[in-house]
Design a protein around this motif. Structure first.
Motif, mmCIF file in Angstrom:
data_model
loop_
_atom_site.group_PDB
_atom_site.id
_atom_site.type_symbol
_atom_site.label_atom_id
_atom_site.label_comp_id
_atom_site.label_asym_id
_atom_site.label_seq_id
_atom_site.Cartn_x
_atom_site.Cartn_y
_atom_site.Cartn_z
ATOM 1 N N GLN A 197 13.600 22.312 -38.028
ATOM 2 C CA GLN A 197 13.762 23.107 -37.114
ATOM 3 C C GLN A 197 13.613 24.455 -37.445
ATOM 4 N N THR B 117 7.065 26.975 -28.788
ATOM 5 C CA THR B 117 8.468 27.324 -28.256
ATOM 6 C C THR B 117 9.287 26.109 -27.552
ATOM 7 N N THR B 118 8.445 25.264 -26.847
ATOM 8 C CA THR B 118 9.345 24.075 -26.373
ATOM 9 C C THR B 118 9.726 23.092 -27.195
ATOM 10 N N THR C 207 12.846 24.675 -28.936
ATOM 11 C CA THR C 207 14.175 24.706 -27.959
ATOM 12 C C THR C 207 14.501 23.336 -27.440
ATOM 13 N N SER C 208 13.570 22.480 -27.213
ATOM 14 C CA SER C 208 13.921 21.239 -26.715
ATOM 15 C C SER C 208 13.805 19.952 -27.440
ATOM 16 N N ALA C 209 13.051 20.075 -28.649
ATOM 17 C CA ALA C 209 12.792 18.714 -29.038
ATOM 18 C C ALA C 209 13.937 17.878 -29.846
ATOM 19 N N ASP C 210 15.181 18.654 -29.938
ATOM 20 C CA ASP C 210 16.436 18.124 -30.485
ATOM 21 C C ASP C 210 16.151 17.350 -31.793
ATOM 22 N N ASN D 277 19.172 16.273 -34.168
ATOM 23 C CA ASN D 277 19.838 15.011 -33.780
ATOM 24 C C ASN D 277 19.960 13.931 -34.732
#
Length: 221
Positions: free
Chosen positions: A180, A189-190, A193-196, A199
């Motif tokens: 991260q 940037t995607t 911010t969005s790849a998680d 988790n």
């Protein structure tokens, strides 16, 4: 030729039994993986000479086919209760994942041989029958079964490989946190911010990915 496509010779009076050999093969594969599996190691596990195994099976590949189908039998079939097709298949795939986690060698073998044993066929029949009753047929039915089968085997193969290398949740968390931080320093940037990527909930990821596939199947009905 696969063992499932041949006429079997009458069984001889056993000193061993095929069932004992198959159970030992599953145990050996669990302990050593496919790379550590050999007829010599299997013979040592059952306390017999290597050549004596060939009185019960013709080849190493026969043993692998039989061991794989034995493990498919651990995926419990549904009981008499009536469930919607989607709930029933989701439950079966969760059971399949649990079995593949117990036996990490299974996903790799499923892609290399015909799944034509009695346990594998019973579970394939269930999936085809449920999706046929839901309204699929022809190539769409085959594609839906394939998508579900490849999803569970691919997800679990990756999960097994990851935990074999990483081993602990703490190490997993460190790697994810490092990734991260790396993404945040890049121009992606995607992803950042969005790849998680942090988790760690494999169960939740599996269930959500399965929902996405089932949504697509349901949209075609």
């Amino acid at each position: 030729m696969s063992i499932w496509f041949r006429e079997e010779e009458p069984a001889r009076k056993p000193r061993l039994t095929r069932e004992r050999i198959v159970a030992a093969a599953v145990g050996l594969l669990d302990a050593e993986g496919l790379a550590g599996f050999s007829m010599r190691a299997l013979a040592a596990r059952v306390g017999a000479g290597t050549m004596s195994l060939y009185e019960y099976v013709r080849t190493r590949e026969d043993v692998l086919d039989l061991a794989l189908d034995e493990v498919f039998g651990e995926i419990d079939l549904p009981g008499p209760e009536s469930l919607p097709w989607r709930e029933l298949l989701a439950r079966q795939l969760a059971r399949s994942r649990a079995v593949m986690r117990r036996h990490p060698w299974v996903p790799g073998l499923t892609a290399t041989r015909p799944l034509a044993g009695p346990n594998a066929l019973a579970r394939a029949e269930l999936f085809h029958a449920e999706l046929a009753r839901a309204g699929l047929s022809g190539p769409a039915l085959s594609a839906a079964v394939g998508a579900l089968s490849f999803y569970v085997s691919g997800f679990t193969a990756a999960e097994n490989t990851w935990w074999a290398l990483v081993r602990t949740p703490e190490a997993d968390a460190d790697i994810r946190a490092g990734l991260q931080r790396h993404l945040e320093r890049t121009a992606h940037t995607t992803l950042a911010t969005s790849a998680d990527v942090e988790n760690q909930d494999f169960d939740g990821q599996f269930a959500l990915g399965l929902d996405v596939i089932l949504d697509g199947i349901e949209a075609r009905l």
